[in-house]
Structures are given as C-alpha cells and as structure tokens.
Write a protein that holds these residues in place. Sequence first.
Motif, short mmCIF file in Angstrom:
data_model
loop_
_atom_site.label_atom_id
_atom_site.label_comp_id
_atom_site.label_asym_id
_atom_site.label_seq_id
_atom_site.Cartn_x
_atom_site.Cartn_y
_atom_site.Cartn_z
N GLU A 183 0.84 -1.19 0.00
CA GLU A 183 0.00 0.00 0.00
C GLU A 183 0.88 1.25 0.00
OE1 GLU A 183 -3.45 2.27 0.03
OE2 GLU A 183 -3.15 0.14 -0.30
N ARG A 184 0.54 2.19 -0.86
CA ARG A 184 1.29 3.44 -0.93
C ARG A 184 0.34 4.60 -0.67
NH1 ARG A 184 3.74 3.48 -6.60
NH2 ARG A 184 1.84 2.35 -7.09
N ILE A 185 0.74 5.45 0.25
CA ILE A 185 -0.10 6.60 0.62
C ILE A 185 0.36 7.81 -0.19
CG2 ILE A 185 -0.93 8.04 2.49
CD1 ILE A 185 -1.64 5.06 2.70
N PRO A 186 -0.53 8.40 -1.00
CA PRO A 186 -0.13 9.56 -1.82
C PRO A 186 0.26 10.75 -0.94
CG PRO A 186 -2.20 8.60 -2.60
CD PRO A 186 -1.91 7.97 -1.28
N VAL A 187 1.19 11.55 -1.45
CA VAL A 187 1.63 12.76 -0.76
C VAL A 187 1.26 13.96 -1.62
CG1 VAL A 187 3.53 11.53 0.33
CG2 VAL A 187 3.94 12.76 -1.81
N ARG A 188 1.19 15.12 -1.01
CA ARG A 188 0.93 16.35 -1.75
C ARG A 188 2.22 16.85 -2.38
NH1 ARG A 188 -2.34 20.57 1.78
NH2 ARG A 188 -2.54 21.50 -0.30
N TYR A 189 2.09 17.45 -3.54
CA TYR A 189 3.28 17.93 -4.25
C TYR A 189 4.07 18.92 -3.40
CZ TYR A 189 6.27 20.28 -7.61
OH TYR A 189 7.36 20.82 -8.23
N CYS A 190 3.38 19.78 -2.70
CA CYS A 190 4.06 20.83 -1.93
C CYS A 190 4.96 20.27 -0.83
CB CYS A 190 3.04 21.81 -1.35
SG CYS A 190 1.89 21.06 -0.18
N THR A 191 4.81 19.00 -0.48
CA THR A 191 5.65 18.40 0.57
C THR A 191 6.94 17.80 0.01
OG1 THR A 191 4.64 16.20 0.40
CG2 THR A 191 3.55 17.80 1.84
N LEU A 192 7.10 17.78 -1.31
CA LEU A 192 8.25 17.10 -1.90
C LEU A 192 9.55 17.89 -1.77
CD1 LEU A 192 6.67 15.67 -5.18
CD2 LEU A 192 7.24 14.42 -3.10
N GLY A 193 9.50 19.17 -2.13
CA GLY A 193 10.72 19.97 -2.10
C GLY A 193 11.69 19.53 -3.19
N THR A 194 12.98 19.79 -2.94
CA THR A 194 14.02 19.47 -3.92
C THR A 194 14.21 17.96 -4.02
OG1 THR A 194 15.12 21.54 -3.35
CG2 THR A 194 16.43 19.92 -4.55
N ARG A 195 14.67 17.53 -5.18
CA ARG A 195 14.92 16.10 -5.39
C ARG A 195 15.85 15.54 -4.33
NH1 ARG A 195 13.71 13.95 -10.31
NH2 ARG A 195 12.75 15.42 -11.76
N ASP A 196 15.54 14.32 -3.91
CA ASP A 196 16.34 13.65 -2.89
C ASP A 196 16.52 12.20 -3.34
OD1 ASP A 196 17.48 12.49 -0.71
OD2 ASP A 196 15.99 13.15 0.75
N VAL A 197 17.79 11.79 -3.54
CA VAL A 197 18.04 10.43 -4.03
C VAL A 197 17.56 9.38 -3.05
CG1 VAL A 197 20.01 11.12 -5.46
CG2 VAL A 197 20.38 10.52 -3.06
N ALA A 198 17.39 9.77 -1.79
CA ALA A 198 16.93 8.81 -0.79
C ALA A 198 15.42 8.61 -0.84
CB ALA A 198 17.35 9.26 0.61
N ARG A 199 14.71 9.44 -1.58
CA ARG A 199 13.26 9.33 -1.62
C ARG A 199 12.85 8.17 -2.53
NH1 ARG A 199 9.36 12.98 -0.33
NH2 ARG A 199 10.86 14.70 -0.27
N ASP A 200 11.84 7.43 -2.10
CA ASP A 200 11.34 6.29 -2.86
C ASP A 200 10.75 6.78 -4.19
OD1 ASP A 200 10.16 4.04 -3.87
OD2 ASP A 200 8.92 3.60 -2.12
N PRO A 201 11.30 6.33 -5.34
CA PRO A 201 10.77 6.80 -6.63
C PRO A 201 9.36 6.33 -6.91
CG PRO A 201 12.35 5.02 -6.96
CD PRO A 201 12.41 5.39 -5.51
N HIS A 202 8.84 5.41 -6.11
CA HIS A 202 7.49 4.91 -6.31
C HIS A 202 6.47 5.63 -5.44
CE1 HIS A 202 10.32 1.39 -6.96
NE2 HIS A 202 10.00 1.83 -8.16
N THR A 203 6.92 6.70 -4.77
CA THR A 203 6.01 7.53 -3.98
C THR A 203 4.94 8.13 -4.88
OG1 THR A 203 7.79 8.10 -2.43
CG2 THR A 203 5.85 9.54 -2.45
N LEU A 204 3.68 7.96 -4.51
CA LEU A 204 2.58 8.52 -5.28
C LEU A 204 2.36 9.98 -4.91
CD1 LEU A 204 -0.04 5.62 -5.15
CD2 LEU A 204 1.61 6.12 -6.95
#
Length: 445
Positions: A183-204
């Motif tokens: 299960e993947r919980i979608p996030v709002r775009y405004c919470t993303l900020g700058t690209r982060d290599v540690a962030r899961d690329p499958h984040t919705l």
Amino acid sequence: PSGSEPPSSPQVVEEGGDEEDEELSGGEDAELRTSAGRGSVLTRRGITLRVLLKDGLVEPGDGVLSIHYLGKNFVGDLLTDGKIRWVETGQIFNSPSAWATHCKRLVNPAKKSGCGWASVRYRGEKLVQYKTSWLRKYQPTADMVREKNSTVKTSRTRTKQAGLLTSTLKNCFELTRLRGDRERIPVRYCTLGTRDVARDPHTLVELSAFSAINRFQPFNVAVSSNVLLLMDFHCHLTTSEVVGYLGGRWDTTTQLLTVLRAFPCRTRLADREAAPVVEEEICQNLFMRGLSLVGWYHSHPRGPALPSLQDIDSQMDHQLRLQGSSNGFQPCLGIICGPYYHGNQGVASTITPFWVVPPPEQRPNDYGIPVAVEVTYVQDNFLTTDVLNEMMLLVEFYRAAPDLVNFSQMWSPDTSILDKIKVLLRMTHHPNSTCSVRVHGGPDH
C-alpha cells in the motif's frame, strides 16, 4: 560568500570584448525558438543540465565549466545531479543562470541577469550549443525536416517514437519488479521539495489543478470510448503493471488533441527482450493509420491511479521528446488506469489523465508538477474490427501467463471479477450509455 573578491587571474577577455557578446545572439535565439516549436518556455525551463547529463551530451567533471566576463575568469565543477560548484568558494548553484548571475554581479553589481546558457562554457563551448544539439537530436528544426524527403522524415519520426516506447517499457518493467502490492499513501506535491536520491521513486503524488498553479490547460483533449474500452480491458487481464500507447491527431488551429486508438504492449517481465518487436509493430500500426504517437498509458493494478515520482519524470521526458518541430508545440498525454483498487467506487476503474508542468525556473531541481487534465470522452457508435482483434490478441497473450487474473475470484461479496469485467464492457460501450470509468477527481462518466 557574496562579498568575496572575484578571481583576478588569468585575465582573459571574452571574444568581442563587450558584455553584450555574452548574451544569446539573435541567430541562436531564433534557432532555439524554431527547434522548440513552442517558443522559449520549454527550452528555458525544460532542458536543464540534468537533462543533458541524462542523455549523455555532457559529463560531470571538475573544472569543466567556465565563465569569462569583462576580463575575469570563473571556473566551476559540473556535479552528477546537474548542479554547479564554483571552484573558488565551493558554493553550489542550481543552474547556469544562477551561477552566471552571481559571478557577473561580483564584477558588475548593476548586472540584472547572467544569461547562463550563453555565458557558461562546457569544455570551451557555450552551453547553448549543447542545448541546440539536444534539440536537434530530439526536436529537428523545420529547415532540417524540409531538407529530407518524406521517407526519411517518416523514418526519423518512427525512430524518435520507438525510442520513447523503449524508455517507457524499461521504466514499466522496473516499476513492476520493484513496486509489488504494498500500500502506498499519496503525498501532496508541496511536501516534496528538492529532489532527494533517498526518496522512494514509487512515492505517489496527488494531482494539482492548473488553476491551483495559476495556469490554464494549454490544450483540449477528446478521447474515443474505444480507447477507454481497450485500455481498461488490457489493464484488467493481469495482476502486473501494463503499458500501452495512444495514437491520434493534434490540431494546431483548435489546440485539440484527439486520441483515437490505444496500442497495448503485449509484453511481460519474462520477455522484455521482445520489446523491440512490439515497438516496431506499434510504430507500423500508427503510420499505416496516419496517426501520430500522442501519449501513453499504464496501470496501477491494485493501487490509486496517481502518478509516482518515476511516472512524473517519465512523463516529463515524453513531453520533451514529443515536442513538435515544424508543426509547433504538441502535447503528450499520460493516462493511469486503476482497475483493482478497492478505493474505487463500485466496479468502475479510475482513469487519470495527467500532464506535468516543469518546476519553476528558479527551482530547476524540483520535481515536475503533476496536473489533472480535463478530457472530453466521445462515444463511438460501434466497436471496430481493430479493437475486437486487439482484445482477442490480448486474451490469447495472457491466457497461460502466471500473472493472469483469476476471473472466478470475488471482487465484492456479490460480484466476481469476471462479472466486473462484463459490466465494464457493457457500460463502457453501450451506445445508449455513458462511459463507466471514473475520472480521477471528477464525476462519473
């Protein structure tokens, strides 16, 4: 620090001697505008150092970037993420313009902008030349197109489109392998900020509205019900993620993108080597029918029909690659289908048409902004032979597949998966009904 003295040696005078020579020349500007087709918006914002690095036109390295301005010499390192590190101070800059503006203001505080792409040189050549090379590779200019006869033009277009298919299939294979059914919980775009290599690329990521970012949707879209039916049917056959392509036409006068055909990719993880054959077949089908490649679709079998960070990057790449040349700007539509997500209402799949707006110019390392696209669905009066044949080929393809859906399983207490599909087919294409899919963020259609 901004108060530091600029380096003073060696003193190299820019060719021509004046700061005006650093600005983008009229010829280069015109060439870029012609190549981009849409003017300078996507040229300036869409093509970044990260894009040039990704496509192999430049390579990261120490001291490979330089600025010569009014007798002063500045040297920078090109980092792997597309950022620039000024050798003198170690400061990091997000873009050529940011670095050029900073350096030029140290020499001339009245300087308002840096015109980075024309001022910064990579291994001695202006960066704008590398941008032009990228545009020539992926967006041939009108003059270049006119120089070729129709056979060569068709071959070039097919090659470009086949390259798009290859990259999408590869991404789809990777996503299916890594994503699983968690299960993947979608996030709002405004919470993303700058690209982060540690962030899961499958984040919705939740979709934004054009109005929420002070934009108007730059094109209209009409989708045939036959497209919806075939796309939805394809997504229902397997528990794995699927991908397909959209054929249609783009009318520059009315700014209307009409999606007339879906082209499912009959591929699985086990036969990714067969992708070139599938791609060539799709390219041939497109051109035999006089259609253009206008978009792509894929499924999130058991999850929300929202784009992941990987989907956002893929869509942005597709938009850049499908930009028109002599015909001007052409949009590329992305569609996500969620057939078996239990958050859907009733038996209907959720269909999400989306587009990606480039991040603000001052934040080039942010993710693109996924926005919902308003679509008009056009009811076809009958199923074409092509669609029926494609459906039979899909059934035959998945018949013995390990990821074939078990149609006898129950979707709900009183509806089997087979019954669910029957209802969808009947509702999606009954001449006296409306389409049964649910468009994300909007009413039932």
